[in-house]
Design an enzyme around this catalytic site. Structure first.
Site, PDB file in Angstrom:
ATOM      1  N   SER A 154       0.862  -1.277   0.164  1.00  0.00           N
ATOM      2  CA  SER A 154      -0.066   0.352  -0.020  1.00  0.00           C
ATOM      3  C   SER A 154       0.839   1.277   0.026  1.00  0.00           C
ATOM      4  O   SER A 154       1.653   1.245  -0.809  1.00  0.00           O
ATOM      5  CB  SER A 154      -1.024  -0.124   1.172  1.00  0.00           C
ATOM      6  OG  SER A 154      -1.842   1.078   1.162  1.00  0.00           O
ATOM      7  N   ASP A 277      -9.484  -2.889  -6.518  1.00  0.00           N
ATOM      8  CA  ASP A 277      -9.022  -2.447  -5.509  1.00  0.00           C
ATOM      9  C   ASP A 277      -9.877  -1.174  -5.178  1.00  0.00           C
ATOM     10  O   ASP A 277     -10.139  -0.258  -6.147  1.00  0.00           O
ATOM     11  CB  ASP A 277      -7.621  -1.757  -5.619  1.00  0.00           C
ATOM     12  CG  ASP A 277      -6.856  -1.432  -4.349  1.00  0.00           C
ATOM     13  OD1 ASP A 277      -7.432  -0.746  -3.683  1.00  0.00           O
ATOM     14  OD2 ASP A 277      -5.677  -1.588  -4.124  1.00  0.00           O
ATOM     15  N   HIS A 306      -7.612  -4.508  -1.828  1.00  0.00           N
ATOM     16  CA  HIS A 306      -6.594  -3.714  -1.374  1.00  0.00           C
ATOM     17  C   HIS A 306      -5.743  -4.700  -0.437  1.00  0.00           C
ATOM     18  O   HIS A 306      -5.985  -5.046   0.766  1.00  0.00           O
ATOM     19  CB  HIS A 306      -6.960  -2.436  -0.675  1.00  0.00           C
ATOM     20  CG  HIS A 306      -5.830  -1.627  -0.547  1.00  0.00           C
ATOM     21  ND1 HIS A 306      -4.850  -0.942  -1.567  1.00  0.00           N
ATOM     22  CD2 HIS A 306      -5.302  -0.907   0.567  1.00  0.00           C
ATOM     23  CE1 HIS A 306      -4.350  -0.081  -0.906  1.00  0.00           C
ATOM     24  NE2 HIS A 306      -4.301  -0.237   0.262  1.00  0.00           N
TER      25      HIS A 306
END
Length: 337
Positions: A154, A277, A306
């Site tokens: 991330s 995502d 995600h």
């Protein structure tokens, strides 16, 4: 902790004025690597003159603490979590377990004021904190192994790509980046939109809690303004950018967006993203001509969310998490090549 775990003893390192203390974790949290594997915590200083510390979790190769374990392959894997995550985030634990079982040593890095590192830094983390990554890599290189891989997730996936696209000492032989927000401004616009408001509200709440707690050295006026933030853009404009030394939020996004650094990468890298995502817009991914970057391998999945990448459990994969296999297969291939 089993008797075999006690064979691996804590150490102390003294470098300059900074005492770096390594000690056993006496009260491990639930569902952590400490439940099954030896772990020690390491506090090291940042290099920006702030006096901030970084909290690392070190899981040594299993062969150093168990008689019957995979032989150490000579490599260490550094894992770095995403926004408001920690060394105990599910993907950090699952990838860490896979790495240990394959013969790696593992270091899980807490970004500033995250996880167990809350309260030992005056500054927050940000998406482009290359200097902190370099400090940790240098530490691993000096004390554990000169053969290092890096895996970011991330927000830290963005930081990792940026880092390896910059002209600096990289220490690492290869890297992976999972669910990276390649264009920070467009990712901000997406999460501030109706499509991302659930995640926006969740992350804003936790980030504001840290501001309220007083861990950051900011004025009351700045604190009041930050707490009135209604969007990610406002929070980064009122807090992240100025406290990190950027003129404004647009300068911060422009300088730190990893999409600008892809062409500078000189070591093998694997970048993983899911088309569904809910945090990072996939449009940016599809606009990039990935074949123009020969050092990079890419994996784009239809599903995965995600940093999720979960399927139905099976005997070979009881947790249903298949990201660890993708990442460790890549790193194993770099050892063999």
């Amino acid at each position: 902790m089993t008797s075999s775990n006690r064979e691996f003893k804590p150490r102390r390192f003294l470098e300059g004025r900074h005492l770096q203390t390594v000690y056993n974790v006496l009260f491990p949290p639930d569902n952590s690597l400490e439940d099954e594997y030896y772990s020690e915590s390491i506090l090291i200083p940042t290099n920006d003159g702030s006096g901030d510390l970084l909290w690392l979790e070190h899981n040594p190769p299993l062969s150093q603490i168990r008689k019957k374990a995979s032989k150490w392959n000579g490599h260490y894997l550094l894992l770095i979590h995403g926004m408001e995550g920690s060394s105990e985030s599910h993907y950090m634990v699952s990838v860490g377990k896979e790495a240990l079982n394959r013969g790696y040593g593992v270091v899980r890095m807490n970004l500033r004021n995250c996880g167990r590192g809350l309260g030992i830094a005056k500054k927050p983390y940000n998406a482009g904190q290359s200097e902190d990554l370099e400090v940790v890599l240098k530490y691993i290189y000096k004390h554990f192994s000169r053969s290092i891989f890096v895996s970011g997730f991330s927000l830290s996936a963005n930081m990792v790509i940026k880092f390896f696209g910059e002209k600096r000492e990289h220490y690492s032989k290869a890297f992976s980046a999972t669910s990276p927000p390649l264009d920070l401004k467009r990712s901000c616009d997406f999460i501030d939109s109706r499509a991302g408001n659930f995640y926006r509200d969740h992350f804003l709440d936790t980030m504001k809690e840290k501001v309220t707690s007083g861990v950051y050295e900011i004025t009351d006026k700045m604190k009041e303004r930050v707490l009135r933030s209604k969007s990610f853009f406002d929070f980064d404009d009122f807090f992240t950018a100025p406290i990190s030394g950027y003129a404004n939020v647009l300068e911060y996004y422009n300088i730190c967006s990893s999409i600008k650094y892809l062409g500078g990468i000189k070591i093998p890298g694997l970048i993983v993203h899911a088309d569904d995502d809910p945090v990072v817009p996939s449009e940016v991914w599809h606009e990039i001509r990935w074949k123009s970057f020969p050092m990079l391998q890419t994996v784009l999945t239809e599903k995965g969310g995600h940093v999720g990448f979960i399927s139905d459990p099976s005997p070979d994969n009881p947790e249903g998490r298949w990201l660890p296999k993708i990442l460790l297969d890549f790193f194993d291939s770099q050892i063999k090549s």
